[in-house]
Motif scaffolding. Structure first.
Motif, PDB file in Angstrom:
ATOM      1  N   ILE A  42      -2.545   2.249   6.186  1.00 37.23           N
ATOM      2  CA  ILE A  42      -3.130   1.547   5.043  1.00 37.23           C
ATOM      3  C   ILE A  42      -2.598   2.135   3.739  1.00 37.23           C
ATOM      4  N   TYR A  43      -2.475   3.467   3.680  1.00 40.24           N
ATOM      5  CA  TYR A  43      -1.908   4.116   2.495  1.00 40.24           C
ATOM      6  C   TYR A  43      -0.498   3.599   2.211  1.00 40.24           C
ATOM      7  N   GLN A  44       0.311   3.483   3.263  1.00 39.85           N
ATOM      8  CA  GLN A  44       1.680   2.990   3.097  1.00 39.85           C
ATOM      9  C   GLN A  44       1.687   1.529   2.632  1.00 39.85           C
ATOM     10  N   VAL A  82      -0.688  -0.014   0.857  1.00 44.27           N
ATOM     11  CA  VAL A  82      -1.134  -0.058  -0.535  1.00 44.27           C
ATOM     12  C   VAL A  82      -0.016   0.406  -1.460  1.00 44.27           C
ATOM     13  N   ARG A  83       0.711   1.452  -1.064  1.00 46.30           N
ATOM     14  CA  ARG A  83       1.856   1.921  -1.871  1.00 46.30           C
ATOM     15  C   ARG A  83       2.903   0.826  -2.037  1.00 46.30           C
ATOM     16  N   THR A 106       1.624  -1.935  -4.324  1.00 50.32           N
ATOM     17  CA  THR A 106       1.619  -1.497  -5.717  1.00 50.32           C
ATOM     18  C   THR A 106       3.022  -1.558  -6.293  1.00 50.32           C
ATOM     19  N   ALA A 165      -5.479   5.255   8.542  1.00 52.57           N
ATOM     20  CA  ALA A 165      -5.516   5.593   7.116  1.00 52.57           C
ATOM     21  C   ALA A 165      -4.106   5.758   6.558  1.00 52.57           C
ATOM     22  N   PHE A 166      -3.200   6.371   7.324  1.00 54.19           N
ATOM     23  CA  PHE A 166      -1.825   6.549   6.871  1.00 54.19           C
ATOM     24  C   PHE A 166      -1.119   5.205   6.718  1.00 54.19           C
TER      25      PHE A 166
END
Length: 142
Positions: free
Chosen positions: A103-105, A107-108, A111, A100-101
């Protein structure tokens, strides 16, 4: 019926989703290896040899005919013993948090790449500009 299905599959977002699922599954194996082969052994070394993956609580009796060790999680599981495998769960939760971490990075980063840094502010709607002009004119007269 088949034409509708073909049109559904050919839509861009469905194909993007399919690619994302395949890449995600491949990436999950990398994360699983990172957790099981690197992170958990380090945690085990720091805690004096504690191996979470084989920690369990036996909830029932040992199946008849079982002759293996009472501390062998895989053998007991294969024999059909009722167990609460909390250690495997801890390992999977750590694996999920890492995934999850990451994937978060991703996506950031994606973006940030999509949005230009020096983007000029959008012009106000024509009505707003007209109202401001009227306001300024009235201020100048009064």
């Amino acid at each position: 019926m088949f034409k509708g299905f073909r049109d559904f599959i050919a839509r861009g977002n469905v194909l993007d989703l399919a690619v994302a699922v395949i890449i995600g599954a491949a990436f999950a194996t990398i994360t699983t290896s990172l957790t099981e082969d690197i992170i958990m052994p380090i945690i085990s070394a720091l805690t004096g040899g504690l191996d979470f993956s084989s920690k369990f609580i036996l909830l029932g009796h040992v199946p008849d005919g079982y002759t293996g060790s009472l501390t062998d999680y895989p053998a007991l599981k294969k024999a059909g013993a009722v167990m609460l495998g909390w250690g495997k769960f801890v390992t999977v939760v750590i694996n999920f948090l890492i995934l999850a971490f990451i994937i978060y990075q991703l996506v950031r980063a994606a973006t940030r790449m999509q949005k230009p840094k020096d983007e000029a502010p959008a012009a106000p709607p024509e009505e707003v500009a007209l109202l401001r002009e009227i306001r300024d004119t009235l201020k100048a007269r009064g």
